[in-house]
Scaffold this motif. Sequence first.
Motif, PDB file in Angstrom:
ATOM      1  N   THR A   1       0.959  -1.093   0.086  1.00 43.79           N
ATOM      2  CA  THR A   1      -0.122   0.176  -0.025  1.00 43.79           C
ATOM      3  C   THR A   1       0.944   1.180  -0.093  1.00 43.79           C
ATOM      4  O   THR A   1       0.717   2.079  -0.766  1.00 43.79           O
ATOM      5  CB  THR A   1      -0.893   0.156   1.256  1.00 43.79           C
ATOM      6  N   PHE A   2       1.839   1.277   0.947  1.00 43.21           N
ATOM      7  CA  PHE A   2       2.751   2.418   0.996  1.00 43.21           C
ATOM      8  C   PHE A   2       3.693   2.755  -0.371  1.00 43.21           C
ATOM      9  O   PHE A   2       3.746   3.788  -0.685  1.00 43.21           O
ATOM     10  CB  PHE A   2       3.731   2.321   2.176  1.00 43.21           C
ATOM     11  N   VAL A   3       3.950   1.566  -0.886  1.00 40.65           N
ATOM     12  CA  VAL A   3       4.655   1.484  -2.149  1.00 40.65           C
ATOM     13  C   VAL A   3       3.827   2.351  -3.362  1.00 40.65           C
ATOM     14  O   VAL A   3       4.034   2.986  -4.140  1.00 40.65           O
ATOM     15  CB  VAL A   3       5.212   0.326  -2.739  1.00 40.65           C
ATOM     16  N   LYS A   4       2.522   1.671  -3.198  1.00 38.54           N
ATOM     17  CA  LYS A   4       1.474   2.235  -4.305  1.00 38.54           C
ATOM     18  C   LYS A   4       1.054   3.748  -4.061  1.00 38.54           C
ATOM     19  O   LYS A   4       1.067   4.557  -4.702  1.00 38.54           O
ATOM     20  CB  LYS A   4       0.228   1.442  -4.240  1.00 38.54           C
TER      21      LYS A   4
ATOM     22  N   SER B   1      -8.969  17.884  -3.516  1.00 37.04           N
ATOM     23  CA  SER B   1     -10.677  18.336  -3.730  1.00 37.04           C
ATOM     24  C   SER B   1     -11.404  17.215  -4.011  1.00 37.04           C
ATOM     25  O   SER B   1     -12.895  17.541  -3.773  1.00 37.04           O
ATOM     26  CB  SER B   1     -10.572  19.186  -4.986  1.00 37.04           C
ATOM     27  N   LYS B   2     -10.924  15.919  -4.325  1.00 36.07           N
ATOM     28  CA  LYS B   2     -11.712  14.782  -4.635  1.00 36.07           C
ATOM     29  C   LYS B   2     -12.017  13.909  -3.386  1.00 36.07           C
ATOM     30  O   LYS B   2     -12.978  13.395  -3.258  1.00 36.07           O
ATOM     31  CB  LYS B   2     -11.363  13.902  -5.775  1.00 36.07           C
ATOM     32  N   ALA B   3     -10.980  13.806  -2.410  1.00 32.75           N
ATOM     33  CA  ALA B   3     -11.203  13.138  -1.478  1.00 32.75           C
ATOM     34  C   ALA B   3     -10.031  13.473  -0.199  1.00 32.75           C
ATOM     35  O   ALA B   3      -8.907  14.002  -0.520  1.00 32.75           O
ATOM     36  CB  ALA B   3     -10.895  11.626  -1.708  1.00 32.75           C
ATOM     37  N   LYS B   4     -10.447  13.244   0.891  1.00 33.63           N
ATOM     38  CA  LYS B   4      -9.618  13.280   1.917  1.00 33.63           C
ATOM     39  C   LYS B   4      -8.459  12.452   1.935  1.00 33.63           C
ATOM     40  O   LYS B   4      -8.329  11.239   1.509  1.00 33.63           O
ATOM     41  CB  LYS B   4     -10.303  13.272   3.405  1.00 33.63           C
ATOM     42  N   LEU B   5      -7.326  12.831   2.613  1.00 35.53           N
ATOM     43  CA  LEU B   5      -6.008  12.041   2.379  1.00 35.53           C
ATOM     44  C   LEU B   5      -6.225  10.764   3.016  1.00 35.53           C
ATOM     45  O   LEU B   5      -6.029   9.577   2.184  1.00 35.53           O
ATOM     46  CB  LEU B   5      -5.007  12.626   3.099  1.00 35.53           C
ATOM     47  N   PHE B   6      -7.101  10.538   3.939  1.00 34.63           N
ATOM     48  CA  PHE B   6      -7.399   9.131   4.601  1.00 34.63           C
ATOM     49  C   PHE B   6      -8.113   8.290   3.798  1.00 34.63           C
ATOM     50  O   PHE B   6      -8.116   7.127   3.775  1.00 34.63           O
ATOM     51  CB  PHE B   6      -7.837   9.158   5.973  1.00 34.63           C
ATOM     52  N   THR B   7      -9.068   8.931   2.889  1.00 35.62           N
ATOM     53  CA  THR B   7     -10.088   8.372   2.117  1.00 35.62           C
ATOM     54  C   THR B   7      -9.338   7.687   1.243  1.00 35.62           C
ATOM     55  O   THR B   7      -9.480   6.551   0.618  1.00 35.62           O
ATOM     56  CB  THR B   7     -11.295   9.263   1.686  1.00 35.62           C
ATOM     57  N   TRP B   8      -8.544   8.402   0.573  1.00 35.42           N
ATOM     58  CA  TRP B   8      -7.465   8.066  -0.688  1.00 35.42           C
ATOM     59  C   TRP B   8      -6.680   6.895  -0.120  1.00 35.42           C
ATOM     60  O   TRP B   8      -6.619   5.699  -0.816  1.00 35.42           O
ATOM     61  CB  TRP B   8      -6.673   9.125  -1.186  1.00 35.42           C
ATOM     62  N   LEU B   9      -6.034   6.786   1.108  1.00 36.48           N
ATOM     63  CA  LEU B   9      -5.201   5.864   1.421  1.00 36.48           C
ATOM     64  C   LEU B   9      -5.722   4.659   1.733  1.00 36.48           C
ATOM     65  O   LEU B   9      -5.547   3.563   1.577  1.00 36.48           O
ATOM     66  CB  LEU B   9      -4.462   6.376   2.955  1.00 36.48           C
ATOM     67  N   PHE B  10      -7.240   4.798   2.549  1.00 30.39           N
ATOM     68  CA  PHE B  10      -8.080   3.801   2.693  1.00 30.39           C
ATOM     69  C   PHE B  10      -8.468   2.960   1.391  1.00 30.39           C
ATOM     70  O   PHE B  10      -8.446   1.844   1.461  1.00 30.39           O
ATOM     71  CB  PHE B  10      -9.147   4.330   3.185  1.00 30.39           C
ATOM     72  N   ARG B  11      -8.802   3.624   0.409  1.00 28.70           N
ATOM     73  CA  ARG B  11      -9.085   3.014  -0.862  1.00 28.70           C
ATOM     74  C   ARG B  11      -8.063   2.085  -1.420  1.00 28.70           C
ATOM     75  O   ARG B  11      -8.196   0.991  -1.773  1.00 28.70           O
ATOM     76  CB  ARG B  11      -9.432   4.004  -1.904  1.00 28.70           C
ATOM     77  N   ILE B  12      -6.806   2.630  -1.386  1.00 26.41           N
ATOM     78  CA  ILE B  12      -5.530   1.992  -1.864  1.00 26.41           C
ATOM     79  C   ILE B  12      -5.391   0.774  -0.924  1.00 26.41           C
ATOM     80  O   ILE B  12      -5.051  -0.445  -1.584  1.00 26.41           O
ATOM     81  CB  ILE B  12      -4.312   3.015  -1.878  1.00 26.41           C
TER      82      ILE B  12
END
Length: 177
Positions: free
Chosen positions: A54-57, A68-79
């Motif tokens: 996940t961290f590599v991605k 503007s599309k998603a909070k940082l945690f939301t983006w990290l969560f999806r990945i």
Amino acid sequence: MSITPIEQKIIELLEKEDKRAISLLYEHYSNSLYGVILKITINEEIAEDALQETFVKVWKNARKYDSSKAKLFTWLFRIARNTAIDKLRSFNNRFHKEVQIDTSNVYILPSSNLNQDVLDIREHVGRLEEKYQIVLKALFFEGMTQQEASDELNIPLGTIKSRLKIGLRELKKVYDP
């Protein structure tokens, strides 16, 4: 969306491709992401692998993050979630394939369920125009690929595909009037 100062700092570092971003991401989000991943994989080893991946991605796709599309945690969560699902699928495919040689029913065909019309497919193919017969026989009865049939019969690949499509459409009329 309100952004915390630490999120803002991480986003700025990601945009600059500054490696300090990964340290901050790990420090602030690894426990939460690991929890999400572990809940999906139910295996600590796979979860640890997925977290690292996940961290590599995240690092490789840092420039794609759009606050503007998603909070940082939301983006990290999806990945993390998608990585965990991929890892789990890969693990399941690798370790849970079973070959049942002793109990195989591949060659047992219940004759009462066979459609007798299907058994005479060679006869029905024989009623098609010769150009369709040649292609269908090469592909289905001789086991050639479309490219092999094209080479062997000296017919362009596109023509092979067209004749196959038309031949199958004509056979469909016989079996599904």
